[in-house]
Design a protein around this motif. Structure first.
Motif, PDB file in Angstrom:
ATOM      1  N   LEU A 194       0.847  -1.192   0.000  1.00 35.60           N
ATOM      2  CA  LEU A 194       0.000   0.000   0.000  1.00 35.60           C
ATOM      3  C   LEU A 194       0.883   1.242   0.000  1.00 35.60           C
ATOM      4  CD1 LEU A 194      -3.185   0.623   2.120  1.00 35.60           C
ATOM      5  CD2 LEU A 194      -1.400   2.375   2.028  1.00 35.60           C
ATOM      6  N   ALA A 195       0.683   2.100  -0.990  1.00 35.63           N
ATOM      7  CA  ALA A 195       1.424   3.353  -1.094  1.00 35.63           C
ATOM      8  C   ALA A 195       0.505   4.506  -0.749  1.00 35.63           C
ATOM      9  CB  ALA A 195       1.978   3.525  -2.511  1.00 35.63           C
ATOM     10  N   GLY A 196       0.968   5.399   0.138  1.00 39.57           N
ATOM     11  CA  GLY A 196       0.127   6.514   0.562  1.00 39.57           C
ATOM     12  C   GLY A 196       0.928   7.781   0.762  1.00 39.57           C
ATOM     13  N   SER A 197       0.211   8.832   1.144  1.00 36.18           N
ATOM     14  CA  SER A 197       0.795  10.154   1.338  1.00 36.18           C
ATOM     15  C   SER A 197       0.371  10.715   2.690  1.00 36.18           C
ATOM     16  CB  SER A 197       0.329  11.102   0.225  1.00 36.18           C
ATOM     17  OG  SER A 197       0.696  12.437   0.511  1.00 36.18           O
ATOM     18  N   ALA A 198       1.269  11.488   3.308  1.00 35.84           N
ATOM     19  CA  ALA A 198       0.940  12.145   4.569  1.00 35.84           C
ATOM     20  C   ALA A 198      -0.097  13.233   4.382  1.00 35.84           C
ATOM     21  CB  ALA A 198       2.209  12.746   5.188  1.00 35.84           C
ATOM     22  N   ASN A 199      -0.132  13.794   3.211  1.00 29.27           N
ATOM     23  CA  ASN A 199      -1.050  14.878   2.904  1.00 29.27           C
ATOM     24  C   ASN A 199      -2.358  14.294   2.395  1.00 29.27           C
ATOM     25  OD1 ASN A 199      -1.338  17.552   0.589  1.00 29.27           O
ATOM     26  ND2 ASN A 199      -1.506  17.740   2.797  1.00 29.27           N
ATOM     27  N   LYS A 200      -3.153  15.008   1.734  1.00 29.88           N
ATOM     28  CA  LYS A 200      -4.469  14.594   1.257  1.00 29.88           C
ATOM     29  C   LYS A 200      -5.344  14.196   2.442  1.00 29.88           C
ATOM     30  CE  LYS A 200      -2.744  13.361  -3.342  1.00 29.88           C
ATOM     31  NZ  LYS A 200      -3.328  14.451  -4.136  1.00 29.88           N
ATOM     32  N   CYS A 201      -5.911  13.002   2.439  1.00 24.35           N
ATOM     33  CA  CYS A 201      -6.966  12.690   3.411  1.00 24.35           C
ATOM     34  C   CYS A 201      -6.453  12.347   4.805  1.00 24.35           C
ATOM     35  CB  CYS A 201      -7.844  11.570   2.871  1.00 24.35           C
ATOM     36  SG  CYS A 201      -8.567  11.946   1.260  1.00 24.35           S
ATOM     37  N   LEU A 202      -5.144  12.170   4.968  1.00 19.71           N
ATOM     38  CA  LEU A 202      -4.592  12.053   6.316  1.00 19.71           C
ATOM     39  C   LEU A 202      -4.306  13.425   6.911  1.00 19.71           C
ATOM     40  CD1 LEU A 202      -2.299   8.900   6.096  1.00 19.71           C
ATOM     41  CD2 LEU A 202      -4.437   9.155   7.372  1.00 19.71           C
ATOM     42  N   GLU A 203      -4.388  14.466   6.083  1.00 20.84           N
ATOM     43  CA  GLU A 203      -4.413  15.866   6.515  1.00 20.84           C
ATOM     44  C   GLU A 203      -3.122  16.317   7.193  1.00 20.84           C
ATOM     45  OE1 GLU A 203      -8.029  16.478   8.758  1.00 20.84           O
ATOM     46  OE2 GLU A 203      -9.305  15.914   7.063  1.00 20.84           O
ATOM     47  N   GLY A 204      -1.987  15.736   6.750  1.00 24.23           N
ATOM     48  CA  GLY A 204      -0.695  16.229   7.188  1.00 24.23           C
ATOM     49  C   GLY A 204      -0.175  17.275   6.218  1.00 24.23           C
ATOM     50  N   ALA A 205       1.076  17.673   6.412  1.00 27.91           N
ATOM     51  CA  ALA A 205       1.710  18.623   5.503  1.00 27.91           C
ATOM     52  C   ALA A 205       2.318  17.878   4.327  1.00 27.91           C
ATOM     53  CB  ALA A 205       2.784  19.411   6.245  1.00 27.91           C
ATOM     54  N   PRO A 206       2.474  18.538   3.176  1.00 28.17           N
ATOM     55  CA  PRO A 206       3.135  17.884   2.044  1.00 28.17           C
ATOM     56  C   PRO A 206       4.580  17.543   2.386  1.00 28.17           C
ATOM     57  CG  PRO A 206       2.044  19.919   1.375  1.00 28.17           C
ATOM     58  CD  PRO A 206       2.042  19.911   2.864  1.00 28.17           C
ATOM     59  N   PRO A 253      10.505  18.689   9.669  1.00 26.63           N
ATOM     60  CA  PRO A 253       9.262  19.389  10.017  1.00 26.63           C
ATOM     61  C   PRO A 253       8.004  18.650   9.559  1.00 26.63           C
ATOM     62  CG  PRO A 253      10.888  20.940   9.215  1.00 26.63           C
ATOM     63  CD  PRO A 253      11.444  19.571   8.955  1.00 26.63           C
ATOM     64  N   ALA A 254       8.074  17.990   8.408  1.00 26.01           N
ATOM     65  CA  ALA A 254       6.915  17.240   7.917  1.00 26.01           C
ATOM     66  C   ALA A 254       6.614  16.051   8.822  1.00 26.01           C
ATOM     67  CB  ALA A 254       7.142  16.784   6.481  1.00 26.01           C
ATOM     68  N   TYR A 255       7.637  15.482   9.444  1.00 25.95           N
ATOM     69  CA  TYR A 255       7.413  14.408  10.418  1.00 25.95           C
ATOM     70  C   TYR A 255       6.647  14.922  11.634  1.00 25.95           C
ATOM     71  CZ  TYR A 255      10.307  10.619   8.465  1.00 25.95           C
ATOM     72  OH  TYR A 255      10.803   9.590   7.698  1.00 25.95           O
ATOM     73  N   TYR A 256       7.050  16.086  12.138  1.00 27.30           N
ATOM     74  CA  TYR A 256       6.322  16.665  13.268  1.00 27.30           C
ATOM     75  C   TYR A 256       4.841  16.832  12.905  1.00 27.30           C
ATOM     76  CZ  TYR A 256      10.801  18.182  15.405  1.00 27.30           C
ATOM     77  OH  TYR A 256      12.054  18.242  15.969  1.00 27.30           O
ATOM     78  N   ALA A 257       4.605  17.390  11.721  1.00 24.98           N
ATOM     79  CA  ALA A 257       3.230  17.649  11.290  1.00 24.98           C
ATOM     80  C   ALA A 257       2.472  16.349  11.060  1.00 24.98           C
ATOM     81  CB  ALA A 257       3.230  18.494  10.023  1.00 24.98           C
ATOM     82  N   PHE A 258       3.159  15.340  10.501  1.00 26.97           N
ATOM     83  CA  PHE A 258       2.482  14.076  10.210  1.00 26.97           C
ATOM     84  C   PHE A 258       2.074  13.387  11.504  1.00 26.97           C
ATOM     85  CE2 PHE A 258       2.810   9.761   7.826  1.00 26.97           C
ATOM     86  CZ  PHE A 258       1.441   9.762   7.605  1.00 26.97           C
ATOM     87  N   GLU A 259       2.929  13.441  12.516  1.00 34.15           N
ATOM     88  CA  GLU A 259       2.532  12.809  13.772  1.00 34.15           C
ATOM     89  C   GLU A 259       1.298  13.498  14.358  1.00 34.15           C
ATOM     90  OE1 GLU A 259       4.339  10.894  17.769  1.00 34.15           O
ATOM     91  OE2 GLU A 259       5.228  12.838  17.196  1.00 34.15           O
ATOM     92  N   ALA A 260       1.261  14.818  14.290  1.00 36.09           N
ATOM     93  CA  ALA A 260       0.084  15.537  14.786  1.00 36.09           C
ATOM     94  C   ALA A 260      -1.162  15.152  13.986  1.00 36.09           C
ATOM     95  CB  ALA A 260       0.326  17.043  14.700  1.00 36.09           C
ATOM     96  N   ALA A 261      -1.019  15.038  12.672  1.00 34.18           N
ATOM     97  CA  ALA A 261      -2.158  14.658  11.829  1.00 34.18           C
ATOM     98  C   ALA A 261      -2.601  13.231  12.104  1.00 34.18           C
ATOM     99  CB  ALA A 261      -1.783  14.828  10.353  1.00 34.18           C
ATOM    100  N   LEU A 262      -1.651  12.330  12.289  1.00 34.36           N
ATOM    101  CA  LEU A 262      -1.998  10.938  12.595  1.00 34.36           C
ATOM    102  C   LEU A 262      -2.722  10.834  13.930  1.00 34.36           C
ATOM    103  CD1 LEU A 262       1.294   9.213  11.420  1.00 34.36           C
ATOM    104  CD2 LEU A 262      -0.980   8.793  10.460  1.00 34.36           C
ATOM    105  N   ASP A 263      -2.284  11.601  14.914  1.00 36.96           N
ATOM    106  CA  ASP A 263      -2.973  11.593  16.202  1.00 36.96           C
ATOM    107  C   ASP A 263      -4.429  12.023  16.037  1.00 36.96           C
ATOM    108  OD1 ASP A 263      -0.753  10.688  17.586  1.00 36.96           O
ATOM    109  OD2 ASP A 263      -0.112  12.709  18.190  1.00 36.96           O
ATOM    110  N   LEU A 264      -4.646  13.048  15.228  1.00 37.07           N
ATOM    111  CA  LEU A 264      -6.012  13.519  14.987  1.00 37.07           C
ATOM    112  C   LEU A 264      -6.828  12.476  14.224  1.00 37.07           C
ATOM    113  CD1 LEU A 264      -5.230  17.212  14.006  1.00 37.07           C
ATOM    114  CD2 LEU A 264      -6.321  16.438  16.118  1.00 37.07           C
ATOM    115  N   ALA A 265      -6.215  11.847  13.238  1.00 36.07           N
ATOM    116  CA  ALA A 265      -6.921  10.840  12.442  1.00 36.07           C
ATOM    117  C   ALA A 265      -7.304   9.638  13.292  1.00 36.07           C
ATOM    118  CB  ALA A 265      -6.058  10.407  11.259  1.00 36.07           C
ATOM    119  N   LEU A 266      -6.383   9.182  14.111  1.00 37.35           N
ATOM    120  CA  LEU A 266      -6.664   8.010  14.943  1.00 37.35           C
ATOM    121  C   LEU A 266      -7.703   8.331  16.015  1.00 37.35           C
ATOM    122  CD1 LEU A 266      -3.010   6.658  15.270  1.00 37.35           C
ATOM    123  CD2 LEU A 266      -4.882   5.627  13.955  1.00 37.35           C
ATOM    124  N   ALA A 267      -7.680   9.551  16.535  1.00 35.16           N
ATOM    125  CA  ALA A 267      -8.676   9.941  17.528  1.00 35.16           C
ATOM    126  C   ALA A 267     -10.068  10.064  16.901  1.00 35.16           C
ATOM    127  CB  ALA A 267      -8.269  11.265  18.175  1.00 35.16           C
TER     128      ALA A 267
END
Length: 371
Positions: A194-206, A253-267
């Motif tokens: 499975l190939a995915g992106s941090a951005n788009k529907c996971l709502e992280g930064a590009p 910086p994108a890692y910081y943002a992705f972790e924040a986005a993942l926390d929101l998505a999982l919650a």
């Protein structure tokens, strides 16, 4: 709808399918501290992001993820070039621009393909997929796009993966525009790569992409061909899993943002996010039809996060884009053969029902003024 004569909104509403509008907590996370990627703090961040990504795609203890600094296409290319063995082949299920991209990526790496060209915005015929696999035993893998954003088409991953597995084939899934919005589970749907992106529907930064699969599959890449260097998944897996470090300098910086986005998505949960995206899409589509615009696909084939809609009569895309941009909305053109008559509207990211109402009012006003 709200009155189109109201003052222009302060924020610009992105209705393009990525980058998306992000939560304030994601944007704030981008300003995290400067950090060396060879220090323990980054190893801990990398480990957390890999684990949360695997959870977000519906993986379990058998699965893991590799994080790449790059766009979603980098993850798709990494999966194709790394997973297909020497002497193997790829069935490309092509019903849009991104299915066609599978073909181009495979060709760039000298991988033999059979392209099942169905036509843009055409639903995938499972019988045609089964026939193509049965006719060519040398096709070891099948490439499939989940959400074909050229048209807004949602392909049936579960059914098509089942067919591939019945024929003993491995599935590479482009979930770049679907993961986070659509019902999708690495474990339950049996997706192999499975190939995915941090951005788009996971709502992280590009800036970040990922590939998720079983630990066994990643380990099996030790015997796979090395068709590339930067996108060699075995190289990245070995570095991230064994050394707990990135293979190359990452976009921290994108890692910081992705972790924040993942926390929101999982919650929020995948079911609730799918419902949120679906509600916005239905609201938008009802309003578009109410003002006389045609939607490209039948309801059963539409993804939850993007709508392809006809251009208003007598109005070119450039004119429409300029008018809506002045009102605070960014829209997206259709691609290639659809570009003359259609444009695309995404409801990804932190969009609200009020944003959709204001957009419909602005669009309706432009159509009246242009009549």
């Amino acid at each position: 709808m709200t009155d189109a004569t109201q003052p222009r909104p302060d924020r610009v509403v992105l209705m393009n399918p990525g980058p998306v509008m992000t939560d304030d907590r994601v944007r704030t996370a981008l300003s995290g501290p400067d950090l060396c990627h060879r220090e323990p703090e980054f190893s801990e961040l990398l480990t957390r992001v890999r684990h949360k990504t695997t959870l977000a795609v519906g993986g379990d203890e058998r699965h893991t993820s590799v994080i790449l600094t790059g766009s979603g296409t980098s993850a798709v290319e990494a999966a194709i070039s790394s997973a297909v063995p020497d002497g193997g082949g790829l069935l490309v299920v092509d019903n849009g621009h991104y299915g066609e991209r599978f073909q181009h990526i495979a060709a760039a790496h000298g991988i033999r393909t059979h392209r099942l060209g169905l036509g843009w915005a055409t639903p995938v015929d499972p019988a045609a997929v089964a026939a193509a696999l049965a006719a060519d035993p040398g096709l070891t893998h099948m490439g499939l796009v989940h959400h074909e954003t050229s048209s807004g088409m949602l392909n049936d991953v579960s059914a098509l993966t089942r067919i591939a597995h019945e024929h003993g084939r491995t599935v590479i899934l482009d979930a770049v525009s679907s993961v986070g919005a659509e019902r999708l589970s690495l474990a339950e749907d049996g997706v192999d790569w499975l190939a995915g992106s941090a951005n788009k529907c996971l709502e992280g930064a590009p800036g970040l992409a990922f590939v998720s699969t079983s630990r066994t599959a990643f380990e099996g890449l030790a015997a796979a061909p090395r068709r590339g260097y930067y996108l060699d998944l075995h190289r990245h897996y070995t570095a991230q899993e064994k050394a707990v470090a990135p293979a190359f300098t990452p976009g921290i910086p994108a890692y910081y943002a992705f972790e924040a986005a993942l926390d929101l998505a999982l919650a929020e949960g995948s079911v609730a996010r799918h419902a949120r995206y679906t509600a916005l899409a239905l609201q938008l589509r009802a309003g578009l039809e109410e003002i006389g615009l045609e939607l490209l696909l039948q309801p059963a084939h539409r993804a939850a996060s993007l709508t392809a809609v006809s251009l208003p009569e007598g109005m070119a895309f450039g004119e429409l884009h300029r008018g809506l941009r002045a009102e605070g909305f960014v829209i997206y053109s259709a691609q290639e053969q659809l570009a003359q008559d259609w444009f695309r509207l995404s409801t990804m990211g932190r969009m609200t029902a009020e944003d959709v109402d204001r957009f419909l009012a602005a669009l309706s006003g432009l159509m009246r003024d242009g009549a």
